[in-house]
Enzyme design. Structure first.
Site, PDB file in Angstrom:
ATOM      1  N   GLU B  61      -2.974 -14.665  14.600  1.00 34.00           N
ATOM      2  CA  GLU B  61      -3.820 -13.871  13.734  1.00 34.00           C
ATOM      3  C   GLU B  61      -3.249 -13.359  12.806  1.00 34.00           C
ATOM      4  O   GLU B  61      -3.658 -13.153  11.683  1.00 34.00           O
ATOM      5  CB  GLU B  61      -4.994 -13.199  14.678  1.00 34.00           C
ATOM      6  CG  GLU B  61      -5.986 -13.876  15.386  1.00 34.00           C
ATOM      7  CD  GLU B  61      -5.473 -14.337  16.663  1.00 34.00           C
ATOM      8  OE1 GLU B  61      -4.391 -14.225  16.932  1.00 34.00           O
ATOM      9  OE2 GLU B  61      -6.445 -14.999  17.313  1.00 34.00           O
ATOM     10  N   HIS B 130     -13.321  -8.479  24.401  1.00 34.16           N
ATOM     11  CA  HIS B 130     -13.739  -9.524  23.788  1.00 34.16           C
ATOM     12  C   HIS B 130     -15.084  -9.050  23.310  1.00 34.16           C
ATOM     13  O   HIS B 130     -16.055 -10.217  22.774  1.00 34.16           O
ATOM     14  CB  HIS B 130     -14.079 -10.623  24.552  1.00 34.16           C
ATOM     15  CG  HIS B 130     -12.709 -11.538  24.851  1.00 34.16           C
ATOM     16  ND1 HIS B 130     -11.576 -11.026  25.462  1.00 34.16           N
ATOM     17  CD2 HIS B 130     -12.496 -12.972  24.555  1.00 34.16           C
ATOM     18  CE1 HIS B 130     -10.660 -11.861  25.562  1.00 34.16           C
ATOM     19  NE2 HIS B 130     -11.234 -13.103  25.106  1.00 34.16           N
TER      20      HIS B 130
END
Ligand SMILES: Cc1ncc(C[n+]2csc(CCOP(=O)(O)OP(=O)(O)O)c2C)c(N)n1
Ligand SMILES: [Mg+2]
Lengths: 373, 327
Positions: B61, B130
């Site tokens: 990322e 998450h």
């Protein structure tokens, strides 16, 4: 646990056969311009240090003295429209790319005449018309950005224009950035996506007070990092601009032709402290003296004198012209006003909304006159 | 002509139309190409646009968020997909330190027209790592724009605006909404930033929200209507720019306000809107501005705990009753 101390940059440059001395073949005019560029960076940095002592410059300030051959040799090895990007020790790269000293000095003085209207400072020089995309203050942050610049040049050439990739990006970083995650992600991405970027590590042996032996695994041969990412690499001696050029040029040509990334380690040394407040307790005076004896400016000047009949007088007039240019840059910067308070709210967004005033290019854009043809 | 399509199709149509319109636009992220998208948002895009414009990345990322910025600085218009905004945290430096500050630090020389998009908020029992709602964290940063649609119509229109925008846009989708269907015109349209939408007019209490919780607000409004409390539900649609004018105009009518924001309460869009409403409607308000957020705890796994933690219709009805003196 002790590890053997790494001997610092090192082996004398490998002698090259005359036909491989690409730098020498460029002739005295080009070499003379390199000499002037290195002198300009040196003089600029000397005046920067003075201005910092005088509190005309604030914040963190990192000078490039000792490393001039790297920026000058590397930018000489690429085309004018090949993008470059670097970290916070960015004065040399910007000047080598053609940023006029007055715009650079005004930036550090926090004046509207600065290359970024005084909003970036020493660590964040930008000169987009000269394809210099910053000056980035976070160690390693510029490595994904450089990869993206190169991704874009290739995309533009191939996807949009239907031609073939023609540009190479130079992404400079310090040896300390080798230990940042972003660096490793960038190398992997560049390799799997075939991106024409060269990661140029300016290995000056230290990240602040941490020697490369203490902070970096395989610090004695950092090109091992490139092996894991499947890219070509080279080690280049950075104290002689001709070595830098001779090492970089074939790498740049190969990277351009293959449209692939590459990695180079350029062995160099910063003569001054990490920033303006560094007593340099972590290294010896002997070590410093050894590298000061390798001064890249003296080296090229000596070469020019012996090979091209550069006279003492000519050399003096070169240093004098550089001194005048920088003195005038300081004067110009002092006279440039601080940014208008409206500047606080410009350039936050391109679009105007709420309190934000849209964007406008720095006055430098109108003012600049090309320093070099 | 309109048709009924899924939220994910609306997102894909926005990207595909913009990619057809402008060759500088490309999509990059994990599993976006050959896998057709982890959540099938980009299904079929590789076939249409090929691997040069729909680009799979490794799980990096920080690397690809930063790569997109370099590309945007050179004039391209990247769409960078985060499989989840939860994973954007490892890319905090590029997305917060580089993208939104490039224009400023370069003194106007080079900006960063990039879109980051992906799932935000609880996906359903994914646990704390998450289930991030990043709107509170990221709306604190000048230089970013944040859009957060709740219908397929807005998803498409706002995403097209985001792609054309010259500034960095964080586009917050919800996994829980991807299969929601709604009417979307066949004709070209965009939805401008900074324009809230009154999704249910009412006269008794203004309820302001963004993204998925707008549905909970509508449920709560139905419930409250039975009790004779007529809520005006406003979808802010973008958090930056914030359309405070529409909110203020509504509160001046209703004299009561509840803000519903799925991020944690401390220093959040909810607290910001409450502060602004207090400032602009001081003399109009008949009570404090009520706020409904996720509970101030990490997102739990157990279904009952997660349900209890997130904003829901019950919490909203309670908050509206409380501020309107109907508790
Ligand atoms: C992410 C991050 N951590 C720490 C710092 C503080 N810092 C600035 S420069 C520096 C040393 C970097 O050394 P190197 O990469 O070798 O570059 P050099 O200074 O030698 O040019 C450190 C630790 C920073 N700017 N960014
Ligand atoms: Mg170093």
């Amino acid at each position: 646990m002790t590890r053997p101390m790494r001997t610092m940059p090192t082996a004398p440059p490998k002698p090259r056969p005359a036909d491989e001395n690409l730098a020498a073949a460029l002739g005295p005019e080009v070499l003379r311009s390199w000499l002037r560029d290195m002198l300009l960076i040196r003089e600029f940095e000397v005046r920067t240090m003075q201005a910092y002592q005088n509190r005309q410059i604030g914040g963190f300030c990192h000078v490039y003295i000792g490393q001039e051959a790297v920026a000058v040799g590397c930018t000489a090895a690429v085309n004018r429209n090949d993008p470059i990007v670097t970290a916070y020790r960015d004065h040399g790269h910007a000047l080598a790319r053609g940023l006029e000293p007055r715009f650079a000095m005004a930036e550090m003085f926090g004046r509207i005449g600065g290359c970024a209207k005084g909003k970036g400072g020493s660590m964040h020089f930008f000169d987009v018309p000269n394809h210099m995309y910053g000056g980035h203050g976070i160690v390693g942050a510029q490595t994904p950005l450089g990869t993206g610049l190169a991704f874009a040049t290739k995309y533009e050439d191939e996807v949009i224009n239907g031609g073939s990739s023609s540009r190479v990006t130079l992404c400079f970083l310090g040896d300390g950035a080798l230990n940042q995650g972003a660096f490793h992600e960038a190398l992997n991405l560049a390799s799997v996506l075939d991106i024409p970027v060269i990661f140029v590590v300016e290995n000056n042996g230290y990240s602040m007070g941490t020697s490369i032996t203490r902070g970096t695994s395989m610090g004695h041969d950092i090109t091992t990092k490139a092996i894991g990412y499947g890219m070509e690499s080279a080690v280049i001696e950075g104290m002689d601009v001709m070595d830098v050029y001779n090492g970089m040029k074939p790498m740049v040509d190969a990277c351009r032709a293959a449209s692939r990334p590459a990695f180079v380690e350029i062995r160099t040394y910063r003569f001054k402290g990490h920033s303006m407040s560094d007593p340099r307790k972590y290294r010896t005076k002997d070590e410093e003296a050894k590298f000061e004896a390798e001064d890249p400016i003296d080296k090229l000047a000596d070469y020019m004198m012996s090979e091209h009949g550069l006279s003492e007088d000519e050399y003096k007039s070169l240093t004098k012209s550089v001194r005048t240019e920088v003195r005038e840059a300081v004067k110009w910067a002092e006279q440039s006003p601080p940014p208008d308070l409206d500047e606080l709210y410009t350039d936050v967004y391109v679009e105007r909304w709420g309190p934000y005033l849209g964007t406008s290019p720095p006055p430098m854009m109108q003012e600049r006159s090309e320093r070099r043809p | 002509m309109t048709r009924t399509i899924e939220f994910r199709d609306a997102l894909r149509e926005a990207m595909s139309e913009e990619m057809r319109r402008d060759q500088r636009v490309f999509l990059m992220g994990e599993e976006v190409a050959e896998y057709n998208g982890a959540y099938k948002v980009s299904r079929g895009m590789l076939d249409e646009f090929g691997p040069r414009r729909v680009i799979d990345t490794p799980i990096s990322e920080s690397g690809f968020a930063g790569l997109g910025i370099g590309a945007a600085m050179m004039g391209l218009r990247p769409i960078i997909e985060f499989m989840s905004w939860s994973f954007s945290l490892v890319a905090a430096d590029p997305i917060l330190n580089n993208a939104p500050k490039m224009l400023y630090m370069s003194g106007g020389q080079v900006g960063c027209p990039i879109v980051y998009r992906g799932n935000d908020g609880a996906g359903g029992q994914l646990g704390s790592t998450h289930s991030w709602c990043v709107e509170a964290l990221y709306s604190n940063v000048p230089g970013v724009k944040i859009a957060i649609p709740h219908t397929p119509y807005d998803a498409k229109g706002l995403l097209k605006t985001a792609i054309r925008d010259e500034d960095p846009v964080f586009f917050l989708e919800s996994e829980r909404l991807l299969s929601v269907t709604g009417e979307v015109p066949e004709e070209e349209y965009t939805v401008p930033f900074g324009q809230a939408k009154i999704v249910r007019p009412g006269k008794d209490c203004t309820v302001v929200s963004f993204g998925r919780p707008v549905y909970f607000c509508l449920d709560a409004a139905e419930e409250l209507a039975k009790e004779g409390i007529d809520c005006e539900v406003i979808d802010g649609r973008t958090i930056r720019p914030l359309d405070i004018d529409t909110i203020v105009a509504s509160v001046k009518n209703t004299n009561y306000c509840v803000v519903v924001d799925q991020s944690w309460s401390f220093a959040s869009p909810g607290s910001e809107i409450a502060a602004q409403v207090h400032q602009h409607c001081f003399d109009d308000l008949d009570n404090y501005v009520g706020r409904v957020h996720s509970d101030d705890v990490p997102a739990p796994y157990a279904q009952n705990l997660e349900q209890e933690m997130l904003p829901n219709a019950r919490k909203i009805t309670e908050a509206v009753r409380a501020v309107t003196y109907n508790a």
